[in-house]
Structures are given as structure tokens and as C-alpha cells.
Design a protein around this motif. Sequence first.
Motif, PDB file in Angstrom:
ATOM      1  N   UNK A   2      17.048  43.733  46.481  1.00  0.00           N
ATOM      2  CA  UNK A   2      18.425  43.470  46.884  1.00  0.00           C
ATOM      3  C   UNK A   2      18.709  44.081  48.246  1.00  0.00           C
ATOM      4  N   UNK A   3      18.217  45.333  48.392  1.00  0.00           N
ATOM      5  CA  UNK A   3      18.391  46.018  49.674  1.00  0.00           C
ATOM      6  C   UNK A   3      17.795  45.195  50.799  1.00  0.00           C
ATOM      7  N   UNK A   4      16.577  44.720  50.551  1.00  0.00           N
ATOM      8  CA  UNK A   4      15.868  43.985  51.590  1.00  0.00           C
ATOM      9  C   UNK A   4      16.670  42.764  52.039  1.00  0.00           C
ATOM     10  N   UNK A   5      17.178  41.998  51.060  1.00  0.00           N
ATOM     11  CA  UNK A   5      17.965  40.813  51.395  1.00  0.00           C
ATOM     12  C   UNK A   5      19.212  41.185  52.188  1.00  0.00           C
ATOM     13  N   UNK A 131      28.208  36.416  47.135  1.00  0.00           N
ATOM     14  CA  UNK A 131      27.017  37.099  46.653  1.00  0.00           C
ATOM     15  C   UNK A 131      25.873  36.091  46.508  1.00  0.00           C
ATOM     16  N   UNK A 132      24.770  36.368  47.174  1.00  0.00           N
ATOM     17  CA  UNK A 132      23.607  35.498  47.096  1.00  0.00           C
ATOM     18  C   UNK A 132      22.412  36.342  46.684  1.00  0.00           C
ATOM     19  N   UNK A 133      21.785  36.036  45.568  1.00  0.00           N
ATOM     20  CA  UNK A 133      20.634  36.814  45.070  1.00  0.00           C
ATOM     21  C   UNK A 133      20.926  38.311  45.083  1.00  0.00           C
ATOM     22  N   UNK A 134      22.126  38.703  44.719  1.00  0.00           N
ATOM     23  CA  UNK A 134      22.439  40.122  44.619  1.00  0.00           C
ATOM     24  C   UNK A 134      22.815  40.778  45.929  1.00  0.00           C
ATOM     25  N   UNK A 137      27.351  38.773  51.197  1.00  0.00           N
ATOM     26  CA  UNK A 137      27.380  38.245  52.557  1.00  0.00           C
ATOM     27  C   UNK A 137      28.819  38.092  53.012  1.00  0.00           C
ATOM     28  N   UNK A 138      29.075  38.542  54.205  1.00  0.00           N
ATOM     29  CA  UNK A 138      30.353  38.352  54.845  1.00  0.00           C
ATOM     30  C   UNK A 138      30.399  36.912  55.360  1.00  0.00           C
ATOM     31  N   UNK A 139      31.452  36.125  55.000  1.00  0.00           N
ATOM     32  CA  UNK A 139      31.476  34.732  55.472  1.00  0.00           C
ATOM     33  C   UNK A 139      31.390  34.623  56.999  1.00  0.00           C
ATOM     34  N   UNK A 140      31.897  35.640  57.699  1.00  0.00           N
ATOM     35  CA  UNK A 140      31.828  35.599  59.160  1.00  0.00           C
ATOM     36  C   UNK A 140      30.371  35.536  59.642  1.00  0.00           C
TER      37      UNK A 140
END
Lengths: 291, 318
Positions: A2-5, A131-134, A137-140
Motif C-alpha cells: 500500500x505504501x509503495x502505491x 481509494x485505489x488498491x488501498x 488518491x487526491x483527485x487533483x
Amino acid sequence: MDDFLQYLFSGLTRGAVFAIVGVGFAMIYNASKVINFAQGEFVMIGGMSVVFLTAQLGLPLLAAIPCAIVATAAVGCLLQRLAIDRVRNASPVTLIIITIGISILLRGLAEIAMGKRDYALPPFSGESQMTVFGASINPQSLWVIASLLLLMLFLKLFFDKTKYGKAMRATAQNPMAAQIVGINTRFILLLSFGLSAALGAMAGILTAPITLTRYDIGVMLGLKGFCAAILGGLGNPLGAVSGGVLLGVLEALASGYLSSAYQDAVAFVIILIVLSVRPEGLFTAQGAERV
Amino acid sequence: MSSPVARKRRVDPGLLLLAAILLALPLILPNRFYYDLSVKLMINAIVCIGLNLLIGYAGQISLGHAAFFALGGYASALLAERLGFPSLLALVCSAALVGLLAYLVARPILRLKGNYLAMATLGFGIIVSILVNQELWLSGGPDGKPVQAFSLFSFSISKVEHWYFIVALALLAAVWLALNLINSAFGRALRALHSSETAAAAMAIDIAATKARVFVVSAIFAAVAGSLFAYAERFITPGEAGFIRSIELVTMVVLGGMASIYGAVVGAGVLTLLGQALANFSEYKHVILGAILVTVMVFMPLGLVPTLRHMFKGAVAK
């Protein structure tokens, strides 16, 4: 994982900004062989103009953005006409010092006009995180990455299909020959400064909702955009895009896994290594005369 | 024209004039504040003399010289504080260490030209500046670091009036050294390199070694000035290593005049005094600094001293 993503997304967003600034560097370098140290100031002017237009003049965001981009492009054109155009045939050292002077001047003007505080812009499409795969993500961030992709498409079409794009490439290859076939190279220089300033402004506006903006935000962004351009091989716009994205991702990974205190050093360590080992850049054919 | 041999023996008239000015100045300096300002001015001048050897004479740029200045200061302070070195030895060792570092940096990056060299020196400067800001245990971090008083044969020198004369002597030594360097075979090699590297190489000048040597010399000038600064002010901050400080130093060289030793002194003087005069209008400082830089490069690319010299010569010829 998760961190990596999470780091990867954050790196892609940063990298997209470096990439857009880097393309601006490459464009001006191609047309004029000038390294424009004021490139970061275009980023600042873009973000700050939108802040000024929306907060002080009450313009809606959608109207303020094009106005700010046009205004920044005008600053870029003025810079070319008032300073760079007067010292044709000057040495690189002279040109570097002139553009550094302009960047200090522009930063100083912004400091007088807007003070030393941070300004925020509202995100273009709401605050809610996805939230994508944990990883959240900020929409910006999506706006930033999508703009980079659109920009690449635009540049590809511009350089391959349009008269001005082709004229710009011709001027970059050989200004004398370009003049002989009837290209107004002086106009092409002006165009490249205007376009490159507009690109910088775009980067500044896109990133202002994430990182805030202030009078001196352009210093680091400009320098890292310059790193991106050199990584990609100076004067290669698409190389600058790859350089910028690579730099952003490496920087985010280093600050996540190693030390956030040294995240600003990452770009410069990489650039020193690349310059010592492969100064013509990572994404160019070997043998081209670059040094 | 006097023969070159005779010219070598004569003391440069500019050096005598500078000595006279530095000796007479204390007569009109009203208080400690102006002594301190003069000390800062002369320290900037020493850095700029070294930097001008690199930029003006050899035609190479450095956008990271503040790093050498700050490292010189910090190294002196640390050698004295942590290892108990006597002050003078600490100064000499710090200069040697910085010189060694400059040599290590120079070999890979001085192969680069113009824009690439600018980027590499800039990157080096920023890395040093970040290190100085972050390594609290060594540098004291962003708050800065107090420095032990300079002591020589158990006399502790802390009065600014005394520092005035020490730094003035150092400045005269720097000018004398630079003038000698310029008029030596090494100086001629530098100028040859500036006009054409290919032609210089054809004249059997070792390009890489000459560039590395001038880079090291200019770094040592900066390091010694940094040490003097740390001892005179008894304090040093990471700001001394910053990118803006590097730019300020380049501005002084460019304003005073490329390839002019006295130009470097004049440039350092004008900008240091201007910075002080603008201290109360600090928000206008950057606009004015930037405007000077652009105007001088566009309209007076040779800088103050060479331009005035040309004008003066032209007037005499008429």
C-alpha cells in the motif's frame, strides 16, 4: 505494498509537474540555446495570478485560469524581447546570468505584490479522496497526470502536423537554414518563450491546490524541471517528460523509504551522477554532441 | 612599454591605492557597525577575487561557490571546537580540506561546459546547503552555529577593529596573489582556455588539469574567506551556503567586471553596501538585485571597472 502505491502516485503527480516544467526548458533551449533559469518563475506567476484574479478581482476559477496562462505567456514574450533578444551571440555564462537576474526580479515583484505568505487554490473537482488498491488518491493528482498526457499529445501533433511546430523544429536544427527557407526565426524564438511560459503557468495552476503557492515556489520547481530536461537530454521535449516522471517517482520513493529531510537533494544527486557518467542524458541516442 | 621583466618587479599601483584606502578608512569609520560592514565587504571581495579567476579569466561558471565559503567556515569552527585545533591551524586545515573536496568535485564535472557545468555546480551547492541544514549534530542546523573566538599565541582576537586590519591584510594578500597568478604561465593558460579550448590544447595546455586547478584555487579563496567570516562574526548559519548566496557572489563578479581583479573588489563593495542600504526596504532588495544583474549584462556586459577603464582610455585618446 500500500505504501509503495501511495508513494508511486505521489511521485507520478510530482513528476508530471517536473515534466511540464522540463518541456518548457527543452522548448526554449531548442529554439535559442538559452537555459532559462526563470522557468520556475513562470510556474509561480501562473499559480499566483489565478490566486490574484479569483481572490482579489472575484473572477470565477474557470475564467481566471485562461487569463493567468495568457498573462504568463505575455511575461515570457516580454522577457525574450526585452532581454534575450538584445544579447544574441552572447556566451552561455552571460545568458545564464541574465535569466537568473530575471528570475530574481520576477520573484521580487511577486514578493512585493503578494507578500511572503502561502496561498491555496481550491481543487478543480472537490476534496474527497479516492481509494485505489488501498492507496488514497487526491483527485487533483488525476488532473495533473491527465494534463500531462494531453500535453504530450498536443506537443506531438504540434511538432509533427502544424506549420509553426515544424518551423520550430527547423529553427532548432539550423537557424540559418531555417531563415533561408523563409522561416521568421525571430518570431519562432518569441513563440517558444510564450509557449514555454504558458506551460509553466499550467504546471503552477495544476499544482497549487496540492502544494499551495507562494512567491518563491518557483526556485525548486524550476531547478528540478531543469534536472528533468537534462536527464531527458537537453532539447528533447519528450525526453524531458520521461526525465521529469522518473525524477518525481524516485524522489517520492526516496522520501518515503529513506529520509524526507533529504527529498530535495535526490534530484541533484541523480543529476550529478548522470552528468558525470552520461552527460548527453538518459533518453537520447549516444554520440550526439551535447557537451 | 616597460619590458615584462621590469614589470614583474614593480608593485602594482592599484595594490598601493587599495592599501592606502584600507589604511585610511578607519579614520572615517564612525562606529563598530561600520567596521563590521567593512569586514563583511572585504570578505566578500576575497571570495569574488577567487571566483573571478574562474568565471572571468577561465570562462567557467560556478553557481555553487557559497558552499565552499560555508564549508570553510564550518570546518574551521568544528576543527577548533571538536578537535581542539589552534585557530590558525584550523583555518589552514579547513582550506586544505575544502581544496581537496573541490578537486574531487572538479575532475568529473569540469569536463562539462556552459549549461551543464552551471547545473552541476548548482546541484553541488544545493546538496551542501541541504546537508548543512539537516545535520544538526554537526552544523547546529538552521539556527546556525556559534564559533569559538580566534586565538593566536594565547591572545584572543575578538574586537571588530582588530578584525578590520586582519581581513584588510588578507584582502591585500588575495589581490597580490591573484595578480601574480594572472601574470604567470598559469594565468596565460587560463586566458588561452577562455578564448579557445581547442587552440589552448594545441599549445600543449592540459585543459582538464588547468580547469581543475583554477576551480580548486577559487574554492580555497572562498574557504579562507568563510573561515575569516566565521571567526570575525563568531557565528555562522546555513544561509551562507544557500543558492541565493551563490548567485549574490556571481552578481558581484559580473557587476564589478569579468576578468578584473579590482572589478571583483568594486563589485563586492557596491553590492554589500547596497544590501545594507536596502536593509530597511528588504522587500525591494530582490527586485533591485535582479534589475541590476539584467541591466548590467544587457547594456554593460563587461561590468563596471572594465567599462569605466575603456571610457577613460577613450577620453585620453581623444
